[in-house]
Design a protein around this motif. Sequence first.
Motif, PDB file in Angstrom:
ATOM      1  N   UNK A 143       7.980  41.085  64.049  1.00 19.31           N
ATOM      2  CA  UNK A 143       8.990  41.528  63.089  1.00 19.31           C
ATOM      3  C   UNK A 143       8.393  42.656  62.253  1.00 19.31           C
ATOM      4  N   UNK A 144       8.518  42.625  60.948  1.00 24.17           N
ATOM      5  CA  UNK A 144       7.937  43.671  60.091  1.00 24.17           C
ATOM      6  C   UNK A 144       6.966  43.068  59.086  1.00 24.17           C
ATOM      7  N   UNK A 178       2.337  50.985  66.138  1.00 22.74           N
ATOM      8  CA  UNK A 178       2.544  50.975  64.692  1.00 22.74           C
ATOM      9  C   UNK A 178       3.886  51.627  64.393  1.00 22.74           C
ATOM     10  N   UNK A 179       4.663  51.050  63.495  1.00 17.68           N
ATOM     11  CA  UNK A 179       5.946  51.631  63.075  1.00 17.68           C
ATOM     12  C   UNK A 179       5.876  52.078  61.615  1.00 17.68           C
ATOM     13  N   UNK A 180       6.661  53.116  61.332  1.00 20.47           N
ATOM     14  CA  UNK A 180       6.794  53.609  59.958  1.00 20.47           C
ATOM     15  C   UNK A 180       8.258  53.533  59.527  1.00 20.47           C
ATOM     16  N   UNK A 181       8.455  53.049  58.319  1.00 23.15           N
ATOM     17  CA  UNK A 181       9.764  52.983  57.681  1.00 23.15           C
ATOM     18  C   UNK A 181      10.746  52.091  58.436  1.00 23.15           C
ATOM     19  N   UNK A 190      12.275  59.627  57.919  1.00 24.81           N
ATOM     20  CA  UNK A 190      12.319  59.287  59.349  1.00 24.81           C
ATOM     21  C   UNK A 190      11.697  57.924  59.639  1.00 24.81           C
ATOM     22  N   UNK A 191      12.208  57.302  60.682  1.00 29.25           N
ATOM     23  CA  UNK A 191      11.593  56.098  61.226  1.00 29.25           C
ATOM     24  C   UNK A 191      10.777  56.510  62.451  1.00 29.25           C
ATOM     25  N   UNK A 192       9.514  56.084  62.481  1.00 32.38           N
ATOM     26  CA  UNK A 192       8.595  56.540  63.526  1.00 32.38           C
ATOM     27  C   UNK A 192       7.928  55.353  64.209  1.00 32.38           C
ATOM     28  N   UNK A 193       7.574  55.559  65.470  1.00 34.82           N
ATOM     29  CA  UNK A 193       6.703  54.641  66.186  1.00 34.82           C
ATOM     30  C   UNK A 193       5.525  55.423  66.735  1.00 34.82           C
ATOM     31  N   UNK A 194       4.344  54.837  66.691  1.00 36.30           N
ATOM     32  CA  UNK A 194       3.133  55.559  67.091  1.00 36.30           C
ATOM     33  C   UNK A 194       2.279  54.659  67.972  1.00 36.30           C
ATOM     34  N   UNK A 295       3.821  49.176  59.472  1.00 33.34           N
ATOM     35  CA  UNK A 295       3.599  47.817  59.960  1.00 33.34           C
ATOM     36  C   UNK A 295       3.119  47.831  61.399  1.00 33.34           C
ATOM     37  N   UNK A 296       2.253  46.863  61.708  1.00 34.70           N
ATOM     38  CA  UNK A 296       1.742  46.667  63.068  1.00 34.70           C
ATOM     39  C   UNK A 296       2.785  45.938  63.895  1.00 34.70           C
ATOM     40  N   UNK A 297       3.048  46.456  65.110  1.00 33.89           N
ATOM     41  CA  UNK A 297       4.035  45.797  65.979  1.00 33.89           C
ATOM     42  C   UNK A 297       3.422  45.172  67.219  1.00 33.89           C
ATOM     43  N   UNK A 298       2.214  45.593  67.606  1.00 42.52           N
ATOM     44  CA  UNK A 298       1.618  45.004  68.799  1.00 42.52           C
ATOM     45  C   UNK A 298       0.295  45.651  69.148  1.00 42.52           C
TER      46      UNK A 298
END
Length: 845
Positions: A143-144, A178-181, A190-194, A295-298
């Motif tokens: 989740x977040x 990692x996700x942002x916002x 912006x919403x970002x994934x890295x 936040x860390x997603x995986x």
Amino acid sequence: MSIVESIIKIFENPSTNGPNFRFNNGQVIDGIEQYQDSIPNLSGTFNDDWDVTQWCSGSYFDPISPVLEDVEFKDNILGTPVATWQQGSINDSAGNSSLSIYDSSESSDAREDGRILPGYTYGIQVQGGKLNDVNLQTYKNLSTDVTFNHQINFTANERITNVSGSTGLVSFGNNFTVNFNTVKKISGVPQLGIFLQSVVYDSRGVETVEAGYSSLNGSNSGGKIYSPGDLTAISLYLGSMEYNYNGELDAFSGDTSSFHNVSINLNAALDKIITILSSQDPQNASYYQDLSNWNLTGSYIGGEAGNLGTAQPSNSSATMDINNISITQDLSSNIKYSNTSQKIQSISDLPIEDNQISTTTPSDGETNLILNSGSEYSSIYTLKNPQDITSNGNDTLTIDSGTAASVHALGLYTNIIGKGGSATIDGNSVLNVSGSFSYFTSENINSNSVYNISINTDMNPSIKYGTVNFSLESASTLTLSTGSNAKYNITQNNDSKSILLTGNNSVEVNNESQGYQVIVSGNISSTGKLLVNGGGNQQVWTGSQDTVFNASDASSFSGGIFSSNKGNVNSAYIDVQGGTTNVNLNTEMVTVWSNSGITNVYGSLSSSANDLLVSQGGDMNITGGAGTETLVAFANETNPEDVASVEMTAGSGSQTIFNYGVDLTVNGGDNNKSNQLIISSNSKQIQSFNCINGGSGYQEIWSTSSNTVINASTSTASGSIKDVVQGGDTTFNSGIENAQVFVFGGSLNANLGYNNSITPTGNVSIQGDIKSNFNMTLNDFTSSNDTLILTGLSDTHGYKITEKGNSTVLTFDNSKSSVMIGGVTNVDIHNIGDSAIQIYVPVSS
């Protein structure tokens, strides 16, 4: 909340909870990775937090079909794996990969340092393809909840093994998403994934932490940022993020014999990303720098391989072993963004590789650096920009091959280890120098310095003060500079290279020192004999001198005879250019190359022997032994009219024969049950021929040669023949041993009746693919002993039968193939499916 209670494990440890996981199937539907229905049924537990993920793979591992206890993947530390999955091969365009699971703590054949590893260890190997990935990946939905305003750390026991190949790339890393916002979803931001990739090994020699889809994008390609919603790339980019080993990132430079503890500060890695994004998108910098918005997603841990976008296949391969993964968050911490340099990835007990132009070490400690700017992938090019090292501490500096180092030794003590590079040294430190160098000069003024240097090439070293011990390891010219105040001790080892010109006298050569010898005789008339007793590593060039070579009982070579890397196995190379040479094989690996004259080879009595025999214009007589013999025979290009004659007789071992343009005779023999594989191809030398005589062993023949005669044995029925005709002209004469003949082109003339006053009793099975446009003539064909099957027909009626003289001729509507059965005018045709027939000759009443 106590400190211990505040540190939470984000994912279950797959070493202590495993080894059964979900396996993906390579598909993504609506941005969601898809998985296979089955899971492994190995002893242990199912871990719902992790899965096994492959991408861009030729095929995907079948969870329920591993190879159990596969000794091919036995490891000297971990023992035999519990289970192994493999896909592909080194020649596949999509590459190959494997996953092995070890339980070394419970393995009876694990080494002591393997048994102390907790639980399961996962070995991931990748090679070739285009972004050919295998990862141990998290499946758990976070989740977040896991935000970066708290400290997030990664640790694991890891190592890199089985590094091989020189083209393309193989890369391993401990990677994170990692996700942002996506926590606060701030309007207008912006919403970002890295992809946050922390590389631990890169075959290019440049280790990167690259926040892109893949580290395979190439040097300076830049990382990509994606939309968390649909995974599409957006306009922001991260650029090339390469960090020097002695600064922010430790990494493996190649094979590691033991495990090391790898630790990653994910917050420090994210700070690098934030610094770049803040510069590109300054209006949102304050949001990027608020770590509670991240936040860390995986996580995904493993390797990828590929050809770097070129047409050249990638042969680079390696394995990463992973044990005791821990990813934690410290809820008691309150972390703020920092743009200062921080250590991102640390590897315990590992010399740090340094390929920077200039490095200064601290004076209050010890630094262990591997100077490695010689790689073509390095950020500098050594010959133009030598590495300049100011050593202020009690440091150890290793100078790799291809690297030029200028060292200012200013600490109390400095250790310098040469691995083939060049060194220029000054300062006043007490030096302890060892190893080998391509160039060496020391202006260091400390007379207590000691130099122990191995000389492997012509050198002109200059050393001003100290004690110097030179060890001459090979034939070389050593020139000492004038004006030195150093004390020199020079030793020539017994195993250095020696060159002997025999003058065609009577000479006996021994190599008791196990060194490297080159022995050359000339092309002059003489009565002197050359006797060479094997040992060490030797080259023998016979000229016109009669020669006897006796191979030694050195350890044999168990690998492929054409392997370019034969390790430290002693071997001999015999180049025959005239005269008569007798070679007596033993266990020592021997290559015999016959260019002219006569060469007689007598096989080894040892089953471990593994030797290569080559005829390039020279006549050879080979008597097989108990070991493995490989013969390669081809025409002499400088004198194509002179066709060599080679005769090879079976021993009790195995023989592999490649013929291209010599007159070849192969004898199976009646007393030795050997295996013989004969591959004979077309040659411009139309007068050359192959004659294969059967025997008591197994013979397999693949031929496109213009003139091949195969005689089944008429004296023993214990052998068998498999003949594959792919072109050219082949004559087969049956005997009392069984034979299979497959025709895929060319012509076959099979005489299946009376042969050499012996009535053939062997069963002969003949099968032809009519689409390959062959011509086949069968004489004395009987259905009692022989079978004939034809495949590749257009349908059940795709043939025509005609009589020609006293024979039956079959032709076909979809090819130019023809089959003539001599002496027979009445045949029965039985269909085998829609495209094959079997032909019977009725038995006369």
